[in-house]
Scaffold this motif. Structure first.
Motif, short mmCIF file in Angstrom:
data_model
loop_
_atom_site.label_atom_id
_atom_site.label_comp_id
_atom_site.label_asym_id
_atom_site.label_seq_id
_atom_site.Cartn_x
_atom_site.Cartn_y
_atom_site.Cartn_z
N HIS A 19 23.46 -42.36 -5.40
CA HIS A 19 24.79 -42.36 -4.82
C HIS A 19 24.76 -41.88 -3.36
O HIS A 19 25.46 -42.42 -2.50
CB HIS A 19 25.72 -41.45 -5.64
CG HIS A 19 27.13 -41.44 -5.15
ND1 HIS A 19 27.59 -40.44 -4.32
CD2 HIS A 19 28.15 -42.28 -5.34
CE1 HIS A 19 28.86 -40.68 -4.04
NE2 HIS A 19 29.23 -41.79 -4.64
N ASP A 20 23.94 -40.87 -3.08
CA ASP A 20 23.90 -40.28 -1.75
C ASP A 20 22.90 -40.96 -0.81
O ASP A 20 23.00 -40.80 0.41
CB ASP A 20 23.53 -38.80 -1.84
CG ASP A 20 24.65 -37.98 -2.47
OD1 ASP A 20 25.80 -38.45 -2.46
OD2 ASP A 20 24.36 -36.87 -2.97
N TYR A 21 21.92 -41.67 -1.37
CA TYR A 21 20.85 -42.26 -0.57
C TYR A 21 20.61 -43.71 -0.95
O TYR A 21 20.88 -44.12 -2.07
CB TYR A 21 19.53 -41.50 -0.78
CG TYR A 21 19.59 -40.04 -0.43
CD1 TYR A 21 19.42 -39.61 0.88
CD2 TYR A 21 19.82 -39.08 -1.41
CE1 TYR A 21 19.46 -38.27 1.20
CE2 TYR A 21 19.86 -37.73 -1.09
CZ TYR A 21 19.69 -37.34 0.21
OH TYR A 21 19.74 -36.02 0.53
N THR A 22 20.04 -44.46 -0.02
CA THR A 22 19.52 -45.78 -0.30
C THR A 22 18.02 -45.61 -0.50
O THR A 22 17.32 -45.21 0.42
CB THR A 22 19.78 -46.73 0.88
OG1 THR A 22 21.18 -46.77 1.14
CG2 THR A 22 19.28 -48.13 0.58
N ILE A 23 17.54 -45.89 -1.70
CA ILE A 23 16.13 -45.71 -2.02
C ILE A 23 15.38 -46.95 -1.57
O ILE A 23 15.64 -48.05 -2.05
CB ILE A 23 15.92 -45.48 -3.53
CG1 ILE A 23 16.84 -44.37 -4.06
CG2 ILE A 23 14.46 -45.19 -3.83
CD1 ILE A 23 16.64 -43.04 -3.44
N GLU A 24 14.44 -46.78 -0.63
CA GLU A 24 13.73 -47.92 -0.06
C GLU A 24 12.34 -48.12 -0.66
O GLU A 24 11.84 -49.23 -0.68
CB GLU A 24 13.65 -47.77 1.46
CG GLU A 24 15.02 -47.80 2.09
CD GLU A 24 14.98 -47.83 3.60
OE1 GLU A 24 13.89 -47.80 4.18
OE2 GLU A 24 16.07 -47.89 4.19
N TYR A 105 15.55 -40.37 7.31
CA TYR A 105 14.76 -40.56 6.11
C TYR A 105 14.39 -39.22 5.48
O TYR A 105 14.14 -38.23 6.18
CB TYR A 105 13.48 -41.34 6.41
CG TYR A 105 13.72 -42.82 6.56
CD1 TYR A 105 13.74 -43.65 5.45
CD2 TYR A 105 13.95 -43.38 7.80
CE1 TYR A 105 13.97 -45.01 5.57
CE2 TYR A 105 14.18 -44.74 7.94
CZ TYR A 105 14.18 -45.55 6.82
OH TYR A 105 14.41 -46.88 6.95
N ALA A 106 14.35 -39.21 4.15
CA ALA A 106 13.98 -38.00 3.40
C ALA A 106 13.18 -38.41 2.18
O ALA A 106 13.22 -39.57 1.74
CB ALA A 106 15.23 -37.25 2.97
N LEU A 107 12.45 -37.46 1.62
CA LEU A 107 11.70 -37.68 0.39
C LEU A 107 12.43 -36.95 -0.73
O LEU A 107 12.55 -35.72 -0.70
CB LEU A 107 10.27 -37.15 0.53
CG LEU A 107 9.44 -37.81 1.62
CD1 LEU A 107 8.11 -37.11 1.77
CD2 LEU A 107 9.22 -39.28 1.30
N ILE A 108 12.91 -37.71 -1.71
CA ILE A 108 13.74 -37.17 -2.78
C ILE A 108 13.06 -37.41 -4.12
O ILE A 108 12.73 -38.55 -4.44
CB ILE A 108 15.13 -37.84 -2.78
CG1 ILE A 108 15.79 -37.76 -1.41
CG2 ILE A 108 16.03 -37.24 -3.85
CD1 ILE A 108 16.14 -36.39 -0.95
N PRO A 109 12.87 -36.36 -4.94
CA PRO A 109 12.36 -36.58 -6.31
C PRO A 109 13.43 -37.27 -7.15
O PRO A 109 14.57 -36.82 -7.21
CB PRO A 109 12.09 -35.17 -6.83
CG PRO A 109 12.19 -34.27 -5.67
CD PRO A 109 12.98 -34.96 -4.62
N LEU A 110 13.07 -38.38 -7.79
CA LEU A 110 14.02 -39.15 -8.57
C LEU A 110 13.91 -38.89 -10.07
O LEU A 110 14.92 -38.79 -10.76
CB LEU A 110 13.81 -40.65 -8.31
CG LEU A 110 13.93 -41.09 -6.85
CD1 LEU A 110 13.56 -42.56 -6.72
CD2 LEU A 110 15.32 -40.84 -6.34
N ALA A 126 14.02 -42.15 0.93
CA ALA A 126 15.46 -42.40 0.92
C ALA A 126 16.06 -42.27 2.31
O ALA A 126 15.61 -41.47 3.12
CB ALA A 126 16.14 -41.40 -0.02
N LYS A 127 17.05 -43.10 2.55
CA LYS A 127 17.81 -43.02 3.79
C LYS A 127 19.24 -42.64 3.42
O LYS A 127 19.83 -43.25 2.52
CB LYS A 127 17.79 -44.37 4.52
CG LYS A 127 18.44 -44.30 5.88
CD LYS A 127 18.14 -45.52 6.70
CE LYS A 127 18.79 -45.31 8.06
NZ LYS A 127 18.16 -46.06 9.09
#
Length: 155
Positions: A19-24, A105-110, A126-127
């Motif tokens: 919801h908060d990020y676009t996972i690329e 850009y950030a690194l997010i654990p999914l 993620a962006k």
């Protein structure tokens, strides 16, 4: 020695990330855990809500990942919010470091899951989304739901 089957169900999931990020892009990484942490994770007592990953001194760590203390752990229990090292190859770390140097850009654990008996973390590149992007995504989701509802009533 028997190798356990792959567990497909995630033990912890960051639902807010999409919801908060676009996972690329996504990368699977191992994680270094202490004794009682894996027992607590297998119980489903992990939370990835505010977690993020970052490269520090050439190694990748995950921050703010909460793993609840194990009830039967007595004095050997772990600290719930400690920084945990991720196991990645040097090329992967360098690639992710280059991506995160770009603005936004950030690194997010999914997800956190067990694979072949080892705990793994799915890290997403993620962006961040803006508010209007979120509203647009919600409108698309609602329109898709309406179409499916109409098709279900028709047939």
């Amino acid at each position: 020695m028997d190798v356990p089957k792959v567990q497909s169900k995630p033990l912890a999931q960051n639902r807010k990330a999409s919801h908060d990020y676009t996972i690329e892009d996504t990368v699977e990484a191992g994680i270094v855990l202490q004794g009682t942490e894996i027992k607590s994770i297998r119980r489903g007592s992990a939370n990835l809500k505010d977690a993020y990953a970052r490269v520090y001194n050439g190694e990748m760590y995950v921050y703010n990942m909460h793993i609840a203390p194990y009830e039967e752990g007595n004095r050997f229990n772990h600290e719930p919010l400690r920084n945990r090292k991720l196991l990645l190859k040097r090329k992967e770390i360098d690639k992710l470091l280059g991506v995160t140097k770009e603005k936004g850009y950030a690194l997010i654990p999914l997800k956190l899951y067990i694979k072949h008996g080892y705990c793994k973390v799915l890290i997403g590149v993620a962006k961040g989304k803006r508010d209007y992007d979120k509203r647009h995504a919600l409108k698309e989701k609602e329109a898709k739901r309406d179409v499916e509802r109409a098709m279900k009533q028709r047939y």
